[in-house]
Write an enzyme that holds these catalytic residues in place. Sequence first.
Site, PDB file in Angstrom:
ATOM      1  CG  HIS A 132      -3.748  -3.357   3.047  1.00 42.68           C
ATOM      2  ND1 HIS A 132      -2.839  -2.992   4.016  1.00 42.68           N
ATOM      3  CD2 HIS A 132      -4.082  -2.212   2.399  1.00 42.68           C
ATOM      4  CE1 HIS A 132      -2.644  -1.681   3.976  1.00 42.68           C
ATOM      5  NE2 HIS A 132      -3.387  -1.191   2.999  1.00 42.68           N
TER       6      HIS A 132
ATOM      7  CD  GLU B 145      -1.893  -6.142   5.350  1.00 44.16           C
ATOM      8  OE1 GLU B 145      -2.205  -4.960   5.576  1.00 44.16           O
ATOM      9  OE2 GLU B 145      -1.402  -6.528   4.264  1.00 44.16           O
TER      10      GLU B 145
ATOM     11  CB  CYS C 151      -0.995  -0.032   1.152  1.00 45.59           C
ATOM     12  SG  CYS C 151      -2.322   1.191   0.980  1.00 45.59           S
TER      13      CYS C 151
END
Length: 231
Positions: free
Chosen positions: A206, A208, A105
């Site tokens: 993202h 994660e 990001c």
Amino acid sequence: MNPVIAIPQMGNDLFRRYMKSKYVQSLQRAGADVRWIALEDTKRAVSEMLECSGLLLPGGADINPKLYGQEPSEKCGKPNELRDTAEWRMLEAFLPSGKPIFCICRGVQLLNVFFGGSLHQDIRDLQTYKHADFPSKNRGCHKVSFPPDTRLREIFREESAVVNSLHHQAVNIPGPELTVSAVSEDGFTEGLELSSHPFCIGIQWHPEHMSKKNERQQNLFNAFARACKGE
């Protein structure tokens, strides 16, 4: 022995602790440990970072537009000057080492600016669908396509993938040394690679938040960890 990944400190309020935990969990599943690097002393931060096996530049505040030759617009958020300065120095020091770098990001935006590229300070008047979609962070909300002969195409083993979207800025002009490796359905650059480096990848989404249940997204962390082990 697990490789240790340096990540610049993002803060310790409740929201940032939650966001930080997602990076840690994804890297732990990949067989890597995390070392959070305090940024107040830039020289010390760079020294500690260089002791680690890899560098992950995470999400966060907008980058100061002055770093890419623009004045801030009214839609640009307040920059984090500490992170802008320290993470720039980290890239300066870490890139020559050849150790793996993974930028997420804000991280891919900083990587682009570092290599002479520019950013859209706000994409809300340019997008054809919502890119700042926090409620969809765990399941994704749009597709990106991966050009042939890119590392992202190799990691995903697919021409495209569904990703999440938590940003209002994006890469505008890519840095001349960088290769575009992911593009959104409405035409924004969402992946960059430094082909002259053993492992330097930047992505706009993202992973994660998706990696626990999405094998393809977890593979990004797995590939990064393997590179940090020298595999």
